[in-house]
Design a protein around this motif. Structure first.
Motif, PDB file in Angstrom:
ATOM      1  N   SER A  94      77.353 -23.496  82.132  1.00 33.55           N
ATOM      2  CA  SER A  94      76.351 -23.577  83.135  1.00 33.55           C
ATOM      3  C   SER A  94      76.145 -24.703  83.634  1.00 33.55           C
ATOM      4  O   SER A  94      75.875 -25.118  85.012  1.00 33.55           O
ATOM      5  CB  SER A  94      74.933 -23.404  82.355  1.00 33.55           C
ATOM      6  N   LYS A  99      74.378 -24.434  87.254  1.00 30.98           N
ATOM      7  CA  LYS A  99      73.223 -23.602  86.832  1.00 30.98           C
ATOM      8  C   LYS A  99      72.466 -24.002  85.770  1.00 30.98           C
ATOM      9  O   LYS A  99      71.567 -23.045  85.092  1.00 30.98           O
ATOM     10  CB  LYS A  99      73.905 -22.072  86.490  1.00 30.98           C
ATOM     11  N   ASP A 102      68.881 -23.787  86.514  1.00 30.80           N
ATOM     12  CA  ASP A 102      68.406 -22.469  86.238  1.00 30.80           C
ATOM     13  C   ASP A 102      68.068 -21.774  85.001  1.00 30.80           C
ATOM     14  O   ASP A 102      67.012 -21.203  84.731  1.00 30.80           O
ATOM     15  CB  ASP A 102      69.381 -21.604  87.081  1.00 30.80           C
ATOM     16  N   ASP A 225      70.456 -13.887  85.920  1.00 31.60           N
ATOM     17  CA  ASP A 225      72.038 -14.048  85.977  1.00 31.60           C
ATOM     18  C   ASP A 225      72.580 -13.819  84.652  1.00 31.60           C
ATOM     19  O   ASP A 225      71.912 -14.563  83.513  1.00 31.60           O
ATOM     20  CB  ASP A 225      72.303 -15.490  86.720  1.00 31.60           C
ATOM     21  N   GLN A 227      75.065 -15.022  83.336  1.00 33.41           N
ATOM     22  CA  GLN A 227      75.627 -16.493  82.896  1.00 33.41           C
ATOM     23  C   GLN A 227      74.244 -17.098  81.922  1.00 33.41           C
ATOM     24  O   GLN A 227      74.354 -17.618  80.964  1.00 33.41           O
ATOM     25  CB  GLN A 227      76.371 -17.183  83.601  1.00 33.41           C
ATOM     26  N   SER A 295      75.154  -4.867  84.123  1.00 30.06           N
ATOM     27  CA  SER A 295      74.505  -4.772  85.463  1.00 30.06           C
ATOM     28  C   SER A 295      75.246  -4.251  86.491  1.00 30.06           C
ATOM     29  O   SER A 295      74.934  -3.793  87.386  1.00 30.06           O
ATOM     30  CB  SER A 295      74.421  -6.286  85.647  1.00 30.06           C
TER      31      SER A 295
END
Length: 374
Positions: A94, A99, A102, A225, A227, A295
């Motif tokens: 990440s 990310k 996030d 997301d 991840q 997804s």
């Protein structure tokens, strides 16, 4: 002019349907990859728990530890180390992808909290039950634990009033039959032991935990997301395993300080830790692929594709531990392999009507014919 516009519109429609078809196929491929990598994770964590100090705990020196410690504390510790390694991998990934911020924000959101709750069910409970059952009964429990899609379908109907039609009920019946077929090879055999039976029962607990996780994570992962969702899951699971479950089992064993002593020995075992680092990496890969596949092709079909680890788990255990490691007891009777294939088919039936694949191919042919005629 009107005919030209109609042809352009038809071309756009065909292009859109082709895009959707390719997107679905890619999602299926990713979800199938998650089943393959989950089988590899199974073999790697089992291999890790045969090396270094783990070989002493499960080998000739096991008399120094009680039966309860060997069966539960050490198994929980193995799952804790694996999930902690996977959490480190997830955080590093990440950060590399930019990310991590996030991840911190999503933890505080409602979807993030749903994934957190799902992680507690799937990590400390189901994950530890899975490792315990592997140590007690071997790879025979892998297809049994793959009952989770069938359990998820039933729980979704009970908890969220989701559809449970005749086709899905037939798929569940196929999975149950396959699980009995697989289990019978150990229970009825001359080599059957109390540990084998208990291991199979604990594998059912793992399937139940993962079924519950699938129901809850399905909501959260739809808005997060993949991840980031996996990062939340693995960090939660690693912390809960390491600082809650292992000390709790140690307390039940009569010495809460045992958890620190065993953990210190485990993380300083140079022969075992590289395997745990690898199994942690494959844990992140398999769950990320599972979430991403869901997804793209839907939770039902994605879970079905992931459920192919019912076959890949025993296969990689045989290859890595039985053939490469030269360890006895990792080969499965032919009946168990047949049961694994049957269960994989049952999982697909739960998620989709196999005839739909034929219908889609027929529709695609009709679209091409229509386009050529235009």
């Amino acid at each position: 002019m009107a005919a030209g516009s109609q042809k352009v519109s038809l071309q756009a429609n065909i292009a859109y349907k082709k895009y959707r078809s390719n997107f679905l196929k890619k999602g299926i491929a990713i979800a199938l990859f998650s089943g393959l990598t989950y089988g590899m994770y199974t073999a790697l964590i089992t291999m890790a728990m045969t090396k270094g100090v783990w070989a002493d705990w499960y080998g000739d020196n096991k008399a120094k530890l009680s039966a309860f410690v060997i069966a539960y504390v050490i198994a929980a510790l193995g799952n804790a180390i694996n999930d902690t390694c996977s959490a480190v991998w997830a955080i590093l990934y990440s950060i590399v992808k930019g990310k991590f911020g996030d991840f911190v924000r999503c933890v505080k959101s409602t979807p993030g909290r749903m994934i957190l709750l799902a992680a507690l069910l799937g990590g400390p409970i189901a994950g530890t039950a899975y490792v315990i059952s592997l140590q007690m009964a071997g790879s025979i429990v892998v297809p049994i634990s793959a009952l989770c899609p069938a359990i998820a379908a039933i729980l979704s109907r009970i908890l969220f009033k989701q559809e449970l039609n005749k086709r899905m009920m037939v798929g569940i019946a196929i999975c149950v039959f396959a699980s009995f077929l697989i289990g019978s090879t150990s229970i009825s055999g001359s080599s059957a032991s109390a540990n084998t039976v208990v291991g199979i029962i604990i594998a059912v607990i793992a399937a139940l935990g993962w079924g519950l996780e699938g129901c809850l994570a399905g909501y959260g992962s739809a808005m997060v997301d993949p991840q980031i969702g996996i990062c939340i899951r693995q960090v939660t699971s690693g912390i809960a395993n390491l600082f809650i479950l292992v000390p709790f089992f140690s307390l039940l064993a009569g010495d809460i300080g045992l958890s620190v002593n065993l953990l210190t020995q485990a993380v300083t075992s140079g022969a075992a830790m590289p395997w745990f680092i690898l199994s942690g990496l494959f844990t992140v890969i398999t769950f990320t692929a599972w979430y991403a596949g869901n997804s793209m092709c839907g939770a039902g079909l994605g879970t079905a594709c992931n459920g192919t680890y019912a076959f890949f788990g025993p296969l990689f255990c045989l290859l890595l531990l039985g053939i490469y490691g030269g360890m006895p007891g990792w080969s499965l009777p032919s009946v168990a392999w047949v049961g694994a294939v049957i269960m994989t088919f049952g999982i697909f039936v739960i998620s989709m009507n196999p005839l739909d694949l034929l219908r889609k191919n027929k529709e695609k042919e009709e679209e091409v014919e229509t386009y050529d005629a235009a």
